[in-house]
Each structure stands twice: as structure tokens, then as C-alpha cells.
Design an enzyme around this catalytic site. Structure first.
Site, mmCIF file in Angstrom:
data_model
loop_
_atom_site.group_PDB
_atom_site.id
_atom_site.type_symbol
_atom_site.label_atom_id
_atom_site.label_comp_id
_atom_site.label_asym_id
_atom_site.label_seq_id
_atom_site.Cartn_x
_atom_site.Cartn_y
_atom_site.Cartn_z
ATOM 1 N N LYS A 162 0.820 -1.215 0.000
ATOM 2 C CA LYS A 162 0.000 0.000 0.000
ATOM 3 C C LYS A 162 0.854 1.265 0.000
ATOM 4 C CE LYS A 162 -0.693 0.231 5.027
ATOM 5 N NZ LYS A 162 0.028 1.490 5.237
ATOM 6 N N THR A 163 1.992 1.241 0.702
ATOM 7 C CA THR A 163 2.851 2.429 0.707
ATOM 8 C C THR A 163 3.389 2.707 -0.688
ATOM 9 O OG1 THR A 163 3.482 1.974 2.997
ATOM 10 C CG2 THR A 163 4.874 3.490 1.762
ATOM 11 N N ASP B 1 -4.013 7.249 4.592
ATOM 12 C CA ASP B 1 -3.492 5.905 4.817
ATOM 13 C C ASP B 1 -4.131 5.328 6.076
ATOM 14 O OD1 ASP B 1 -1.946 3.639 4.578
ATOM 15 O OD2 ASP B 1 -0.185 4.521 5.540
ATOM 16 N N GLU B 2 -4.200 4.005 6.171
ATOM 17 C CA GLU B 2 -4.785 3.318 7.332
ATOM 18 C C GLU B 2 -6.207 3.828 7.599
ATOM 19 O OE1 GLU B 2 -3.285 0.842 8.339
ATOM 20 O OE2 GLU B 2 -1.115 1.125 8.335
ATOM 21 N N GLN C 274 -7.956 -5.286 9.323
ATOM 22 C CA GLN C 274 -6.945 -4.847 10.285
ATOM 23 C C GLN C 274 -7.440 -3.694 11.151
ATOM 24 O OE1 GLN C 274 -2.682 -5.041 8.913
ATOM 25 N NE2 GLN C 274 -3.629 -5.138 6.896
ATOM 26 N N ARG D 182 2.058 -10.796 10.591
ATOM 27 C CA ARG D 182 3.329 -10.096 10.834
ATOM 28 C C ARG D 182 4.506 -10.974 10.432
ATOM 29 N NH1 ARG D 182 1.609 -5.986 9.867
ATOM 30 N NH2 ARG D 182 -0.228 -7.225 9.393
#
Length: 704
Positions: A50-51, A235-236, A266, A622
Site C-alpha cells: 500500500k505504501t 493511509d490506514e 486490520q 506479521r
């Protein structure tokens, strides 16, 4: 220029990079980058890049002649914002420096710097943190004759925060419902807000709530921001609350160019106001929105992803997506059953020690758990194995309230124009200069464009200042002026001792402490400030001054933060909530038991089993290469061994993905019936009453 924004010499010499290359993006990523007009929801699953999408999208806009100052991108942490800014500048060169890329709170603070006086606050305002907020709540409770031992001020503050972010004042529930905390919050809220305004301060929630209110009350201000920021990215997005959503809607109202990047799977921060509905109902908030799904994972093996997908797919309310990867190989998930939490911890420590001896980097290993209390046995086991580790979390020394109060005295003495420090300590310790007095003096200073220090000097001329207050204000000013002269003569540590003794600073701190242990910690913290001053004077000799000490303090604190970030060679211990956004090659996910993960909840917390499932999913994703999930069959509770039920999440993982390890099993010989029938017995146990209680999401900040 900050280190995070330095770029290679060719850029500094005016070199213009070529247009951003989109050929290495996968098709959904490229679609997200090229869709620049209208509302866009990018569903970015764990490890899906996504970044990369956000940074390429910004560069693509710049390539298409969009002015950098017209682009706004907001996220949730300073670290994420800095890293994103660095990547964009490296890709697009100097022209990208004009892009506004910040946290929600930093953006809100910039809005308030220009427009907060419209709400009756001074131009220079302070931002109080959690410690200060709790102190204000405790004081307001006492003013309302509410026992702060019977009602936890931290929980009251949580209700106030949630109410602010939802856009309503705290309201009491109907009689017979709730635990009266809602009534306490309702009574305390007006006094809490009055105290903030009297100090010329705002809290972190206000940094979001006030900009939204300013946009609503002053359409010309909203129009100004809409005109400037023609392209808005967040973002997020799954972590946004109602107030943050309102800010985004205001900004995008005119042009509709709002790109939200996030993953509903998430969303794990409901305890601090995050609303999963913001992402589930995106099209309702941003009409005509388009959805792009990023489902290819570049982080984890196929085995890990298949297990995580199997867990999260059981949630009924989610946007359909399934993460996949081209990396099909990888070891099976280890599901480990230990007879006790001590044996669970020893197993984890042994595995970590073996991995490190076999060449596995310690800083590529993490131990994740649901609650802070689970860390102790692991720490002890790692120490026994001589494994270096770092527990992430805790309060830094200079974050302590009493330390900040002493530093505020220093700042005001060194600089009478520091209004934030003045407002912080004008009544610390209490000297009869209350909130009403300071609100009226502050309002007069704002109306007459007079510095606050000069306004204090004219307190006797200001209407409605309580009787006797001007004399107390004058005493305070004389105190500051007297010690300003004393500090110029040197002997900083000794002068500080005299100042703190004269105002009985430590005695007041002890009096307001909730316990004797807390009182001792406060006194020790003040003593450490004086020790710090003495060490500074020994180093600097005659050059030592209060102002240079404060400057050095800021630099030293920054250096310590940088050093902490560079720390290597240590295993990471962290709660699941703190781990989101991070990744390691090997992850140990501990405590896969009912009442722990999923958590059984805390008093006053609403049940949220779906969020607990999302939390498990976050923990599993993770891991890049190896994932070990452990549980104990018994735990000691109130001095007694209590049998534990395996987590319901374990039964969702396909058997062919797992390697079962039972530490109670006989080490040699054929498999025991217990091992063979692991999944069958697991499902059977999960049908029992232990799973009937819904799980809730407690506040991990409380260490529960």
C-alpha cells in the site's frame, strides 16, 4: 533539513527525475495509481504494497502537472509520514517537498495555528498529553465531589475522548444501565473543557474535532482548504474515527478527490474510537466511490497466508478479499501446547535461542501477546537463555507530568514569552489562580492583542477577575522574576532546589499522588531532573546556562530516540496492538486461549469478538517465514491453577497447514491419542460453555 528528508546530491543540484515508472506495479496497484479523479477506496490487505501505491500515486499526480501544494496525504504516525515523505522525495525530487504529508494530528495543529482564535483560544496554544488530561479529569472530579478512588479517571477520560470523536457530549445512560462512569463523564466534561481553555490548551482529540467545527462554522475557511487541497489521500483508513472522517468529508466536499487506503480486516483500535463502518460503508460517505482490491501479498509465505485467511474469513461483516502470494513454499505453522505459562515461555525462549545459534538475526524475531502481563514469563525465560530482548512500550522519563512541570518552570524563567509553559504552571502547585481567573485574563489578552505575561501584570484592570486573584497573580510574577535573576548567576541545580522548596513542589506532588508508591516515584523523578542539571553544569562549567541546558535537553532526547531506533541484535517483545504495520521473519504468537485471545473483556468494555479475530489475523500476518502459535493448558489465577480452553481461532486453521507440538506428550514412541485427535478434541472443547461469553477489546494502554 531532517535526516529523513535528505536526498542524493543530483536532486540537490536541480536534477529532474524522469516520470515515475509504473511498469513494476501489479495491475490492481497500477489501477489505484492511475485512478486520480473521484472517490477511491483501495482495499490494501496485509503486505500488499500500500505504501508503494500511495507514493507512486503522489508522484504520478506530480508528473501530470498537479502542484505539490495541492496534494495532502495523512496517516497516523510520525514515523509512517516521515518514511513516506522520504520515498516520495527520492522518487520525484525537490518538487515533492511541497506535498503536505503528515499525521492527522499534525495537520489539525496546522489548521488550529491559523484559526483557533476564532474559537476563543489564544494564538499560542499548548497540547496536553494523557498525563495532563488525567490530572485535569481528577481535579474536575474532585470539584464535582466524585471520589477518584471509586471511579478511575482514566476510564472517565476514555468516555470523554470517545464522546468528542463521535461529535456529542458525554451523556448519562438511563437509570439502571451502565456503571455510572457515563454519569461521571457527563458531570466532569464541562469542567474539563473549561480547564483546557483556561490554560490555552487543547487535547489530542481537539486537534481533530476543532478543525471540523471550524470548517462547519466558517465556510470561507473550509473553501480555502478545499481550493488548496484538490487531491486528498489517507493511509490506514480503517483506523479513522468519526471526527477524522468528518475532516476528510469537509476537505473532499467540493472536488470529491479522496483516496482512502486501508483494510477492514486490520481494524483493531475500536477502544480509541476507530470505526470499521468508515471503510465498510465508504460509498455512503463518498458518493460514487470506486473500489480497487490489492490482494497479492509480498510479505508472507503461502502457508502463513492460508492460515490467516482461514481465520479472518469467519468474520461476517467484512469486504470480501483473499490474500495470496507467489511464494508457495514455507514451513508449516507450529501449534504448540504447553502445560503452563512458564513452560510456554521456556519453549519460546529455547526456540529463539536455537534460531539465533543457527544464524537467525535476533532483530528478525518477535514475540507477540494480547496483554502486557504476558511479557513477564517470557522476559525471565529469555534472561535465563542469555538472549537480548527489548520490550516495546512504557513511559519515557521526560513524559512524566512532574518532570514536564519542572521543565515548564525552566522554560518560562528562560523566556517570558513562552505562554504554553506559563499556562501550564501558573497554578502548579495550587496558589489560588484558578481556571476562571486564567480564562478571563487569557480572553482579555486575546481581545486586546496583549502578550499574556503583560496581561497578568494588568490583571487588576480586567473586569470579572475574581476578588483577590490579582494579588496572587502578582506574587507569582514576582516569584518568576526573582528566580530569573537568580538563574543568571549560575549554580543552576542549587537554585532549582531553592525554587522547588519555596513552592513546596514535591510536597504538592506527593499530596496529589494516588498512592505512596506513586508519590515516591514522583519525588524520585524530580530528584533526577536536578541530577541532570548537576551533570550538565559539571560538563559545561562557566558556559552553563538555563537556556543552553534546555536546548541541550531537546537535542539529547532526540539523540536517545535515534539511538533507540538504531538498536539492533535484540528480540522484540510487543503487544498485538503495537505490532500492526511491522513484520519479522519469525513470529511467536502466544496465549491462543479463550479469555485471552479472544480476550474475555474488562469491566465496562463492550464485547467485540470480531475485532479479536482481526487482532489474531494481524498477529499472524506479521510473520514472513515462520509462525509459531502457542498456548498453555493451565494458568495460575489468584493463586490457583485454572484449566484453559484452546482459542476458537485455532479450529479455523486447516489441519494440513499445521505441525502439532504437545509438550506434555511422551517424547518417544508412537503418537499419543491426544496428538492424533488434537483437532477433534479442540472442536469438542470449543462447544463447551467457555466459548459462550463474547470477547471484548480492552484498552491495551492499561496493561490489561
Amino acid at each position: 533539513m531532517p535526516a529523513c528528508l535528505r536526498f542524493p546530491p543530483p536532486f540537490a543540484l536541480g536534477y529532474k527525475p524522469p516520470p515515475v515508472d509504473l511498469s513494476h506495479l501489479n495491475p490492481p496497484q497500477r489501477e489505484a495509481v492511475l485512478t486520480t479523479e473521484g472517490p477511491l477506496l483501495v482495499l490494501a490487505g496485509a503486505g500488499s504494497g500500500k505504501t508503494r501505491v500511495i507514493t507512486h500515486r503522489i508522484c504520478h499526480l506530480l508528473d501530470n502537472k498537479v502542484p505539490a501544494r495541492s496534494i495532502l496525504a495523512v496517516t497516523f504516525t510520525n514515523k509512517a509520514a516521515a518514511e513516506m515523505k522520504e520515498r516520495v522525495v527520492h522518487m520525484a525530487g525537490q518538487r515533492a517537498l511541497g506535498v503536505t504529508l503528515s499525521t492527522f494530528h499534525a495537520f489539525g495543529a496546522e489548521v488550529l495555528k491559523l484559526h483557533l482564535p476564532k474559537m476563543g483560544w489564544p494564538k499560542k496554544f499548548a497540547i496536553v498529553d494523557t498525563g495532563d488530561q488525567i490530572a485535569l479529569v481528577r481535579r474536575a472530579m474532585r470539584d464535582r465531589n466524585v471520589d477518584d478512588k471509586a471511579f478511575d479517571p482514566r476510564k472517565v477520560l476514555t468516555l470523554i475522548s470517545r464522546a468528542k470523536n463521535s461529535g456529542v457530549e458525554p451523556q448519562p445512560k438511563p437509570e439502571g444501565q451502565g456503571d455510572d462512569l457515563d454519569l461521571v463523564a457527563h458531570l466532569v466534561f464541562p469542567l474539563y473543557q473549561l480547564a483546557l481553555k483556561a490554560q490555552g490548551a487543547v487535547d489530542f482529540d481537539d486537534l481533530i474535532v476543532f478543525p471540523s467545527r471550524i470548517f462547519e462554522k466558517f465556510p470561507e475557511v473550509k473553501a480555502e482548504y478545499q481550493k488548496r487541497y484538490r487531491y486528498v489521500m489517507v493511509d490506514e483508513f480503517q483506523d479513522t474515527n468519526s471526527a477524522q472522517l468528518d475532516v476528510l468529508r469537509h476537505l473532499g466536499e467540493g472536488h470529491g478527490n479522496v483516496c482512502a487506503v486501508g483494510d477492514d480486516d486490520q481494524c483493531i483500535y475500536s477502544w480509541r474510537g476507530a470505526e470499521v463502518r468508515n471503510i465498510l460503508e465508504f460509498e455512503r460517505f463518498f458518493a460514487g466511490g470506486k473500489e480497487v482490491r490489492l490482494e497479492q501479498n509480498y510479505r508472507s509465505t503461502g502457508v502463513i497466508l492460508d492460515g490467516a485467511n482461514a481465520v479472518i474469513e469467519q468474520n461476517p461483516l467484512r469486504r470480501a478479499k483473499r490474500m495470496w502470494t507467489e511464494v508457495k513454499a514455507g514451513p508449516k505453522l507450529k501449534l504448540v501446547s504447553a502445560p503452563s505459562e512458564e513452560e510456554e515461555a521456556r519453549y519460546v525462549a529455547r526456540e529463539i535461542k536455537d534460531a539465533i545459534l543457527n544464524g537467525f538475526p535476533a532483530d528478525e524475531i518477535a514475540v507477540l501477546y494480547r496483554t502486557n502481563g504476558q511479557a513477564r514469563p517470557v522476559e525471565e525465560a529469555l534472561r535465563e537463555k542469555d538472549v537480548r530482548y527489548e520490550v516495546i512500550g512504557g513511559t519515557e522519563f521526560f513524559d512524566r507530568r512532574e518532570v514536564r512541570d519542572v521543565i515548564a518552570y525552566f522554560k518560562l524563567i528562560a523566556n517570558p514569552k513562552d505562554e504554553a509553559s506559563l499556562l501550564r504552571i501558573v497554578n502548579v502547585p495550587a496558589r489560588g489562580i484558578g481556571d476562571v481567573t486564567m480564562e478571563r485574563i487569557t480572553s482579555w489578552a486575546v481581545a486586546n492583542e496583549v502578550p499574556l505575561w503583560k496581561a497578568l501584570d494588568r490583571a487588576g484592570e480586567i473586569a470579572d477577575v475574581p476578588q483577590g486573584a490579582p494579588e496572587k497573580v502578582r506574587d507569582f510574577m514576582e516569584l518568576v522574576e526573582r528566580y530569573r535573576r537568580a538563574f543568571t548567576k549560575g549554580n543552576l541545580a542549587q537554585v532549582t532546589r531553592e525554587l522547588l522548596a519555596e513552592i513546596d513542589f514535591v510536597g504538592s506532588a506527593r499530596l496529589n499522588a494516588p498512592s505512596a508508591a506513586s508519590a515516591d516515584r514522583k519525588a524520585k523523578a524530580v530528584a533526577q531532573v536536578i541530577d541532570s542539571l548537576e551533570a550538565y553544569e559539571k560538563r559545561e562549567g562557566r558556559k552553563a546556562s538555563l537556556l543552553t541546558y534546555l536546548n541541550r535537553l531537546a537535542l539529547d532526547t532526540k539523540d536517545e530516540e535515534d539511538e533507540a531506533q538504531r538498536a539492533q541484535g535484540r528480540v522484540t517483545l510487543m503487544t498485538l496492538h503495537g505490532a500492526k504495520g511491522l513484520e519479522w521473519r519469525m513470529v511467536f504468537l502466544m496465549g491462543l486461549e479463550e479469555e485471552l485471545l479472544p480476550h474475555s473483556g474488562m469491566q465496562g468494555e463492550l464485547p467485540n469478538p470480531e475485532e479479536e479475530r482481526r487482532l489474531c489475523y494481524v498477529g499472524m500476518t506479521r510473520a514472513r517465514e515462520r509462525l509459531v502459535m502457542t498456548r498453555a493448558t493451565t494458568r495460575v489465577k489468584r493463586g490457583r491453577e485454572v484449566p484453559r480452553t484452546p482459542s476458537r481461532f485455532l479450529q479455523d486453521i486447516p489441519e494440513d497447514l499445521c505441525e502439532i507440538i504437545d509438550l506434555e506428550a511422551v517424547p518417544e514412541g508412537p503418537p499419543t491419542e491426544k496428538e492424533v485427535n488434537f483437532f477433534a478434541s479442540l472442536r469438542e472443547r470449543l462447544k463447551g460453555p467457555a466459548t459462550s461469553a463474547p470477547a471484548a477489546t480492552p484498552d491495551p494502554r492499561n496493561g490489561s
